[in-house]
Motif scaffolding. Structure first.
Motif, PDB file in Angstrom:
ATOM      1  N   TYR A  80       0.847  -1.202   0.000  1.00  0.00           N
ATOM      2  CA  TYR A  80       0.000   0.000   0.000  1.00  0.00           C
ATOM      3  C   TYR A  80       0.882   1.251   0.000  1.00  0.00           C
ATOM      4  O   TYR A  80       1.870   1.327   0.743  1.00  0.00           O
ATOM      5  CB  TYR A  80      -0.921   0.002   1.223  1.00  0.00           C
ATOM      6  N   GLU A  81       0.504   2.243  -0.818  1.00  0.00           N
ATOM      7  CA  GLU A  81       1.259   3.496  -0.902  1.00  0.00           C
ATOM      8  C   GLU A  81       0.299   4.677  -0.938  1.00  0.00           C
ATOM      9  O   GLU A  81      -0.826   4.575  -1.440  1.00  0.00           O
ATOM     10  CB  GLU A  81       2.113   3.523  -2.182  1.00  0.00           C
ATOM     11  N   ASN A  82       0.754   5.815  -0.416  1.00  0.00           N
ATOM     12  CA  ASN A  82       0.005   7.054  -0.606  1.00  0.00           C
ATOM     13  C   ASN A  82       0.092   7.468  -2.066  1.00  0.00           C
ATOM     14  O   ASN A  82       1.170   7.383  -2.684  1.00  0.00           O
ATOM     15  CB  ASN A  82       0.568   8.170   0.274  1.00  0.00           C
ATOM     16  N   GLY A  83      -1.019   7.929  -2.613  1.00  0.00           N
ATOM     17  CA  GLY A  83      -1.027   8.328  -4.017  1.00  0.00           C
ATOM     18  C   GLY A  83      -0.981   9.826  -4.207  1.00  0.00           C
ATOM     19  O   GLY A  83      -0.039  10.368  -4.772  1.00  0.00           O
ATOM     20  N   GLY A  84      -2.005  10.506  -3.723  1.00  0.00           N
ATOM     21  CA  GLY A  84      -2.037  11.942  -3.944  1.00  0.00           C
ATOM     22  C   GLY A  84      -3.036  12.640  -3.058  1.00  0.00           C
ATOM     23  O   GLY A  84      -3.790  12.006  -2.311  1.00  0.00           O
ATOM     24  N   GLU A  85      -3.036  13.952  -3.174  1.00  0.00           N
ATOM     25  CA  GLU A  85      -3.922  14.758  -2.337  1.00  0.00           C
ATOM     26  C   GLU A  85      -4.049  16.149  -2.930  1.00  0.00           C
ATOM     27  O   GLU A  85      -3.109  16.688  -3.520  1.00  0.00           O
ATOM     28  CB  GLU A  85      -3.353  14.857  -0.921  1.00  0.00           C
ATOM     29  N   PHE A  86      -5.229  16.714  -2.779  1.00  0.00           N
ATOM     30  CA  PHE A  86      -5.406  18.144  -3.031  1.00  0.00           C
ATOM     31  C   PHE A  86      -6.559  18.649  -2.169  1.00  0.00           C
ATOM     32  O   PHE A  86      -7.442  17.888  -1.773  1.00  0.00           O
ATOM     33  CB  PHE A  86      -5.670  18.441  -4.518  1.00  0.00           C
ATOM     34  N   ARG A  87      -6.501  19.924  -1.852  1.00  0.00           N
ATOM     35  CA  ARG A  87      -7.625  20.628  -1.239  1.00  0.00           C
ATOM     36  C   ARG A  87      -7.684  21.990  -1.903  1.00  0.00           C
ATOM     37  O   ARG A  87      -6.859  22.862  -1.648  1.00  0.00           O
ATOM     38  CB  ARG A  87      -7.459  20.785   0.274  1.00  0.00           C
ATOM     39  N   LEU A  88      -8.649  22.137  -2.787  1.00  0.00           N
ATOM     40  CA  LEU A  88      -8.815  23.375  -3.535  1.00  0.00           C
ATOM     41  C   LEU A  88      -9.805  24.284  -2.812  1.00  0.00           C
ATOM     42  O   LEU A  88     -10.965  23.908  -2.618  1.00  0.00           O
ATOM     43  CB  LEU A  88      -9.349  23.086  -4.935  1.00  0.00           C
ATOM     44  N   SER A  89      -9.346  25.443  -2.431  1.00  0.00           N
ATOM     45  CA  SER A  89     -10.251  26.447  -1.863  1.00  0.00           C
ATOM     46  C   SER A  89     -10.894  27.235  -2.996  1.00  0.00           C
ATOM     47  O   SER A  89     -10.279  27.458  -4.049  1.00  0.00           O
ATOM     48  CB  SER A  89      -9.484  27.398  -0.944  1.00  0.00           C
ATOM     49  N   SER A  90     -12.134  27.656  -2.795  1.00  0.00           N
ATOM     50  CA  SER A  90     -12.829  28.419  -3.831  1.00  0.00           C
ATOM     51  C   SER A  90     -12.177  29.786  -4.023  1.00  0.00           C
ATOM     52  O   SER A  90     -11.577  30.339  -3.093  1.00  0.00           O
ATOM     53  CB  SER A  90     -14.302  28.599  -3.463  1.00  0.00           C
ATOM     54  N   LEU A  91     -12.294  30.326  -5.225  1.00  0.00           N
ATOM     55  CA  LEU A  91     -11.712  31.636  -5.511  1.00  0.00           C
ATOM     56  C   LEU A  91     -12.293  32.703  -4.593  1.00  0.00           C
ATOM     57  O   LEU A  91     -11.589  33.617  -4.164  1.00  0.00           O
ATOM     58  CB  LEU A  91     -11.946  32.007  -6.972  1.00  0.00           C
ATOM     59  N   SER A  92     -13.584  32.585  -4.300  1.00  0.00           N
ATOM     60  CA  SER A  92     -14.210  33.562  -3.408  1.00  0.00           C
ATOM     61  C   SER A  92     -13.561  33.531  -2.033  1.00  0.00           C
ATOM     62  O   SER A  92     -13.246  34.579  -1.448  1.00  0.00           O
ATOM     63  CB  SER A  92     -15.713  33.261  -3.286  1.00  0.00           C
ATOM     64  N   HIS A  93     -13.331  32.342  -1.513  1.00  0.00           N
ATOM     65  CA  HIS A  93     -12.711  32.198  -0.201  1.00  0.00           C
ATOM     66  C   HIS A  93     -11.263  32.695  -0.229  1.00  0.00           C
ATOM     67  O   HIS A  93     -10.812  33.381   0.687  1.00  0.00           O
ATOM     68  CB  HIS A  93     -12.763  30.734   0.230  1.00  0.00           C
ATOM     69  N   ILE A  94     -10.562  32.369  -1.303  1.00  0.00           N
ATOM     70  CA  ILE A  94      -9.147  32.726  -1.416  1.00  0.00           C
ATOM     71  C   ILE A  94      -8.950  34.234  -1.379  1.00  0.00           C
ATOM     72  O   ILE A  94      -8.096  34.768  -0.651  1.00  0.00           O
ATOM     73  CB  ILE A  94      -8.560  32.173  -2.731  1.00  0.00           C
TER      74      ILE A  94
END
Length: 230
Positions: A80-94
């Motif tokens: 088993y291996e870690n593959g990937g990750e993302f957390r995209l915040s909305s442009l409005s929040h950013i």
């Protein structure tokens, strides 16, 4: 997020349908919204900033605060291996909420001014490696530059705009290290030894997990990075 809403929902379905992938955490709720809602929210952002943004960013607007994915994989039994990750915040929040400070007082003034312009929009909260996609904002600049903030707080300019970042995030499913293929880096430098390993793993694993997808661009970019530094 009109077109991108469908793209992300399709990517989430690809992930869910792959038997070799383990979804550890996911936030795939992307509400539908009318063009009028998008135009109104985009106008609110521009009013807050007090300057116009590139119209292309309007296609990237979604109304949930964030969408995210954290996944691993098992190609061979008990491997088993870690593959990937993302957390995209909305442009409005950013753009309209308080942003984290990536600078500190001990920095040289020029360096401090650079880091004060950075706004994170994509990070890895589960891994906690500190890697982030960030906007470099300039007052009046309609399309902010995209930079990669690495685990040591060093920044690398990316050869992508924001829609391009989303497109490649979709294709790689946020596989760790993908962003470096779009930076000018020296893979022969010891500093990037772990990055080279990540990229080699990505290029080996993604075609096995998603054999119907075309990853030629990523192989070409990796080969070009190696050529430039030999």
């Amino acid at each position: 997020m009109k077109g991108y809403r469908e793209k992300f929902l399709g990517m989430f379905e690809d992930i869910k349908s792959c038997s070799k992938i383990d979804i550890i955490a996911i936030n795939a709720e992307i509400p539908t919204c009318s063009q009028n809602e998008i135009n109104f929210k985009f106008g609110e952002i521009e009013d807050f900033l007090r300057y116009k943004l590139d119209e292309k960013l309007k296609d990237c607007l979604f109304l949930s605060d964030e969408i995210s994915l954290y996944w691993g994989y098992e190609l061979e039994e008990d491997e088993y291996e870690n593959g990937g990750e993302f957390r995209l915040s909305s442009l409005s929040h950013i753009f309209t909420f308080s942003k984290p400070e990536l600078w500190y007082e001990e920095m040289e003034e020029e360096e401090k001014e650079f880091y004060k312009k950075l706004i994170p929009f994509d990070d890895h909260p589960n891994t906690g490696d500190g890697v982030m996609g960030v906007f470099k904002t300039e007052n009046g600049i309609a399309s902010p530059e995209i930079w990669l903030y690495d685990s040591n707080g060093i920044c690398h300019k990316m050869d992508l705009d924001y829609p391009g970042y989303l497109d490649h995030l979709l294709e790689t499913k946020g596989f760790y290290g993908w962003q470096y293929l779009f930076c000018e880096i020296d893979l022969s430098d010891y500093y990037f030894a772990s990055v080279q390993s990540q990229l080699e793993t990505m290029l080996k694993v993604l075609p096995k997990l998603f054999p119907n997808n075309d990853y030629k661009e990523y192989f070409d970019r990796y080969e070009n990075l190696n050529k430039q530094n030999n």
